[in-house]
Enzyme design. Structure first.
Site, PDB file in Angstrom:
ATOM      1  N   LYS A 165      50.243  10.768  78.540  1.00 11.40           N
ATOM      2  CA  LYS A 165      49.247  10.703  79.448  1.00 11.40           C
ATOM      3  C   LYS A 165      48.651  11.571  79.513  1.00 11.40           C
ATOM      4  O   LYS A 165      49.060  12.335  79.966  1.00 11.40           O
ATOM      5  CB  LYS A 165      49.155   9.738  80.418  1.00 11.40           C
ATOM      6  CG  LYS A 165      47.896   8.694  80.470  1.00 11.40           C
ATOM      7  CD  LYS A 165      47.653   7.539  81.495  1.00 11.40           C
ATOM      8  CE  LYS A 165      47.042   7.198  81.716  1.00 11.40           C
ATOM      9  NZ  LYS A 165      47.004   5.870  82.805  1.00 11.40           N
ATOM     10  N   SER A 168      44.379   2.258  81.912  1.00 15.35           N
ATOM     11  CA  SER A 168      44.374   3.447  81.009  1.00 15.35           C
ATOM     12  C   SER A 168      45.173   3.854  80.895  1.00 15.35           C
ATOM     13  O   SER A 168      43.992   5.157  80.149  1.00 15.35           O
ATOM     14  CB  SER A 168      43.613   4.539  82.502  1.00 15.35           C
ATOM     15  OG  SER A 168      44.621   4.205  83.193  1.00 15.35           O
ATOM     16  N   SER A 175      47.590  -0.040  85.253  1.00 18.13           N
ATOM     17  CA  SER A 175      47.376   0.844  83.758  1.00 18.13           C
ATOM     18  C   SER A 175      48.397   0.710  82.555  1.00 18.13           C
ATOM     19  O   SER A 175      48.530   1.414  81.998  1.00 18.13           O
ATOM     20  CB  SER A 175      46.905   2.071  84.612  1.00 18.13           C
ATOM     21  OG  SER A 175      45.430   1.549  85.374  1.00 18.13           O
TER      22      SER A 175
END
Length: 471
Positions: A86, A161, A185
């Protein structure tokens, strides 16, 4: 249903070197010599190139580096298994842009603490996955970068996210990907993409310095996968690299547990509850647990009346800190005006209510003790991950006025922030559907009890096998 409303699914599952294997299955195939690491990595690159134009899931590609690593992979159980990281943690040689385009990204000089541990398990990164701006929204819908789309139906959000990671795993591009969770997330994108997403206990795994230094450490890193055994194997292997000595080890969880559990059911949320469709799906999961011999009892959430207000203020403080320190961290290219209305609105909210922050932090720091008391009476809790079905892109568009988007976010994300504050582990399992799309059910336990959650998750996966885009 009109042709415009018809689901548009995107996936790359085929009979190449990856097939429909999960990460553990891929490790077994590599060890047996049925496939080679270069073949596996090349297949993952081809799949990512095939699906990403439709999904918008990749923030930075590092395919050439992955090809080099494939020729001489580092050691570790997952040696040669492709992944993505990420784009809010540092990986040497890759820029870190945190889902924003408010500065010119520069390659990181070294791996951060998380990436160092993550890649030491042998995983090969193809690049970095997209997220919402700083991870603040539960939907990655960038005004300039574009949205991250759900592979089950590209008109809908892939959550956030960790949306880019989840979209790529669900679409079959990679079997496992990095995700992190400061308000849901890991669990939210796992829920809407039909994946397994475990937020570990606070401090269970390595943390980057920024997350360790928070007044309340709400962020935990982990992975999203297509099977419970992959998540369990990752925790087992991560513990070989980084061991939290104050927590009981997770160990090697490979089969369901025998203990029948006391389950606390809640569909009323932290402030706003689940809608009728999601409530019905959650009650169906409760019935499944009872059929398996567990005892389920409906109870209120273990929070005080100021929890939601306190969490929003703390969340807003993070936005204010990132904007205030942006020029210092990112240099002269930093452009505060390039941020979306959600980030800017959160920062304004924090400024207006800074005088309330000490009390909010004090109450949040008391939450672990309250949770520990709750889990003396119950082994696990059951809630939905989200309060209603996955919305279409545009519903959480961050170019809307702040009041509209924050109200819609709080209406949808009505369950997940609790474990970020208490530090407890929680897992999203793809046990249901709402609106024709995946819907995760969330199980949580007391601090350090990931093994219990994984044993129960394996039992549920066996009883109700998870749907997949692989068919």
């Amino acid at each position: 249903m009109t042709s415009a409303d018809a689901p548009t699914r995107v996936h790359a599952f085929s009979d190449d070197a990856l097939g429909t294997l999960d990460a553990v299955g891929l490790v077994e195939a590599l060890h047996a010599g049925r496939v080679s690491v270069p073949e596996v990595v090349e297949a993952a690159i081809a799949r990512t190139e095939a699906v990403d134009p439709s999904l918008g899931a990749l923030a930075h590609r590092s395919f050439d580096r992955a090809r080099v690593e494939a020729r001489d992979p580092r050691g570790g159980y997952f040696a040669g298994v492709p992944t993505v990281v990420k784009d809010n943690v540092d990986v040497a040689g890759m820029p870190t842009c945190q889902g924003a385009d408010a500065w010119v990204g520069r390659p990181a000089r070294a791996d951060g603490d998380w990436a160092r541990m993550y890649l030491a398990t042998g995983l090969v990164p193809l690049g970095k996955s997209q997220l919402s701006e700083y991870g603040f929204s539960a939907s990655a819908e960038h005004p300039r970068l574009g949205p991250v789309r759900n592979p089950w139906h590209t008109a809908h959000t892939a959550g956030a996210s960790s949306s880019g990671s989840a979209a790529l795993v669900a679409a079959g591009a990679v079997p496992i990907a990095h995700a992190n969770d400061g308000g849901g997330s890991i669990r939210i994108p796992a829920s809407v993409n039909g994946l397994v997403g475990l937020k570990p206990t606070r401090d269970r795994l390595a943390q980057d310095a920024m997350n360790r230094q928070m007044p309340v450490r709400i962020v935990s890193d982990g992975v999203v996968t297509r099977s419970v055994r992959d998540t369990a194997a990752f925790l087992r292997e991560a513990e070989k690299v980084y061991r939290a000595l104050h927590l009981p080890p997770v160990g090697d969880i490979t089969r369901p547990g025998h203990q029948r559990l006391r389950v606390a059911l809640n569909t009323s949320g932290l402030d706003r509850g689940a809608d009728p469709e999601v409530t019905a799906q959650t009650l169906a999961t409760a019935r499944l647990l009872e059929e398996l011999g567990h005892h389920v009892e409906e109870v209120p959430a273990p929070v005080d009346e100021e929890f939601v207000t306190d969490f929003l203020l703390y969340w807003s403080l993070l936005a204010l800190a990132l904007l205030s320190g942006g020029r210092r961290q990112h240099g002269r290219t930093f452009d505060r005006s390039a941020h979306d209305n959600l980030t800017l609105g959160l920062a304004r909210h924090a400024k207006r209510h800074l005088h309330r922050l000490p009390g909010a932090i004090l109450r949040m720091r008391r939450a672990p003790a309250r949770s520990a008391e709750f889990f003396r009476d119950y082994d696990v809790s059951l809630t939905p991950v989200l309060a209603h079905a996955t919305p279409r892109l545009g519903h959480l568009d961050p170019t809307q006025d702040y009041e509209t988007v924050i109200d819609r976010l709080m209406d949808w994300v009505a369950f997940t922030p609790l474990q970020n504050v208490t530090g407890d582990p929680a897992i999203s399992l793809p046990l249901a559907q709402a609106g024709g799309l995946p819907l995760g059910m969330m199980l949580s336990a007391g601090a350090g009890r990931e093994a219990l959650l994984l044993e129960l998750a394996l039992e549920l996966e066996e009883a109700r096998p998870f749907a997949s885009l692989a068919g």
